[in-house]
Design an enzyme around this catalytic site. Structure first.
Site, short mmCIF file in Angstrom:
data_model
loop_
_atom_site.label_atom_id
_atom_site.label_comp_id
_atom_site.label_asym_id
_atom_site.label_seq_id
_atom_site.Cartn_x
_atom_site.Cartn_y
_atom_site.Cartn_z
N LYS A 1 0.97 -1.11 -0.07
CA LYS A 1 -0.01 -0.03 -0.02
C LYS A 1 0.71 1.36 0.01
CE LYS A 1 -2.20 -0.88 4.08
NZ LYS A 1 -1.41 -2.19 4.37
N ARG B 1 -9.22 1.61 8.69
CA ARG B 1 -8.87 0.17 9.02
C ARG B 1 -9.86 -0.72 9.86
NH1 ARG B 1 -2.86 1.31 8.77
NH2 ARG B 1 -1.85 -0.76 9.52
N ARG C 1 11.84 -5.64 4.74
CA ARG C 1 11.26 -4.22 4.71
C ARG C 1 12.44 -3.22 5.67
NH1 ARG C 1 5.48 -2.16 4.76
NH2 ARG C 1 5.23 -2.49 6.69
N ARG D 1 11.59 -0.89 10.96
CA ARG D 1 10.34 -0.48 12.08
C ARG D 1 10.29 -1.47 13.09
NH1 ARG D 1 5.23 0.87 8.31
NH2 ARG D 1 3.89 -0.22 10.06
P1 AMP Z 1 0.96 1.16 8.91
O1 AMP Z 1 2.23 2.07 8.93
O2 AMP Z 1 -0.15 1.75 8.03
O3 AMP Z 1 1.20 -0.16 8.91
O4 AMP Z 1 0.45 1.45 10.40
C1 AMP Z 1 1.35 1.40 11.51
C2 AMP Z 1 0.46 1.34 12.71
O5 AMP Z 1 -0.02 2.41 13.19
C3 AMP Z 1 -0.69 0.28 12.99
O6 AMP Z 1 -0.19 -1.28 13.07
C4 AMP Z 1 -1.44 0.67 13.94
O7 AMP Z 1 -1.09 0.52 15.09
C5 AMP Z 1 -1.44 2.34 13.62
N1 AMP Z 1 -2.46 2.66 12.65
C6 AMP Z 1 -2.19 3.28 11.41
N2 AMP Z 1 -3.17 3.63 10.88
C7 AMP Z 1 -4.30 3.20 11.60
C8 AMP Z 1 -5.58 3.51 11.48
N3 AMP Z 1 -6.49 3.84 10.53
N4 AMP Z 1 -6.29 2.91 12.57
C9 AMP Z 1 -5.81 2.56 13.79
N5 AMP Z 1 -4.57 2.51 13.93
C10 AMP Z 1 -3.81 2.70 12.93
#
Ligand code: AMP
Length: 232
Positions: free
Chosen positions: A27, A102, A141, A174
């Site tokens: 994504k 999400r 990654r 990360r």
């Molecule tokens: P990502 O980089 O999109 O994988 O997001 C990393 C982390 O941020 C996720 O595992 C969640 O803990 C938090 N997070 C990001 N976007 C959301 C969302 N839309 N709703 C809730 N938590 C989020």
């Protein structure tokens, strides 16, 4: 860098493009490039939270332990942040959402927010990749701590070791890309985010792409799909 073989869009985006898919489905990589090509903001809620964590804000200190456990930050925190962001002027010609919505309540609230904006109907694109491939992808990654650029051990690494090509920032893994956390993130995805895919399917706002292909191939299909849709 843009792939020179990519079609240049002959039209503005004028919609919210929502990229869906499990963590590691691609994504972020696709969203960044599509946003760059269409010249619209790339809104990644994960990046927004990481920025808050890096700046040491109160929101960041609430989000950090949740992110590191692979669970989701509460809806009201995410929604407040997104609502404020899409109301800004630079979102007027459309934007690309990455990692949001999400949960079903996030998707429902997003519809209300978008209903107030003069944009075309939002489109969700689901990137399909099988789970074991995802675990392998995420384990390799690496991410720039400063600008969020994404690298992959073996496939796409920076020219100078551990230094971001784009901004010179440090490249790290990360904390939530460790395998145990990835498995928890996949469980969270299956429980809370899969229903969001069905939400858009029921509303005929969903298209699906094979996200296991290489980055350029997925990008090509995504851009072709957006171009076709614009002509309809
Ligand atoms: P990502 O980089 O999109 O994988 O997001 C990393 C982390 O941020 C996720 O595992 C969640 O803990 C938090 N997070 C990001 N976007 C959301 C969302 N839309 N709703 C809730 N938590 C989020």
């Amino acid at each position: 860098m843009a792939n020179p073989g990519l079609p240049v869009p002959a039209h503005p985006l004028l919609r919210a493009l929502i990229l869906l898919g499990a963590p590691g489905a691609g994504k972020g990589t696709q969203a960044k490039e599509v946003a760059r090509i269409y010249d619209v903001p790339h809104l990644s809620t994960g990046d927004m939270f990481r920025e808050h964590v890096a700046r040491g804000t109160e929101l960041g200190s609430r989000a950090k332990p949740i992110m590191e456990s692979g669970k989701l930050v509460p809806d009201e925190i995410v929604l407040g942040m997104v609502e404020e962001r899409v109301a800004r002027k630079d979102c007027a010609a459309g934007f690309v959402l990455d990692g949001f919505p999400r949960t079903l309540p996030q998707a429902e609230r997003l519809e209300e927010i978008l209903g107030r904006l003069p944009l075309r109907r939002a489109l969700a694109v689901n990137l399909l990749v099988d789970e074991e491939a995802i675990v392998r992808r995420i384990a390799s990654r690496r991410t720039c701590k400063s600008c969020g650029a994404i690298y992959s051990a073996g496939a796409k690494m920076p020219r100078v070791e551990a230094v971001c090509d784009a901004c010179g920032g440090p490249i790290v893994q990360r904390p939530d890309d460790r395998e145990d956390v990835v498995r928890q993130r996949l469980a969270t995805y299956n429980e809370q985010t899969r229903p969001v895919v069905e939400f858009y399917r029921r509303r005929s706002q969903l298209l699906e792409l094979d996200g296991s292909k290489d980055i350029a191939a997925v990008q090509h299909e995504l851009l072709a799909l957006l171009a076709r849709l614009h002509q309809q």
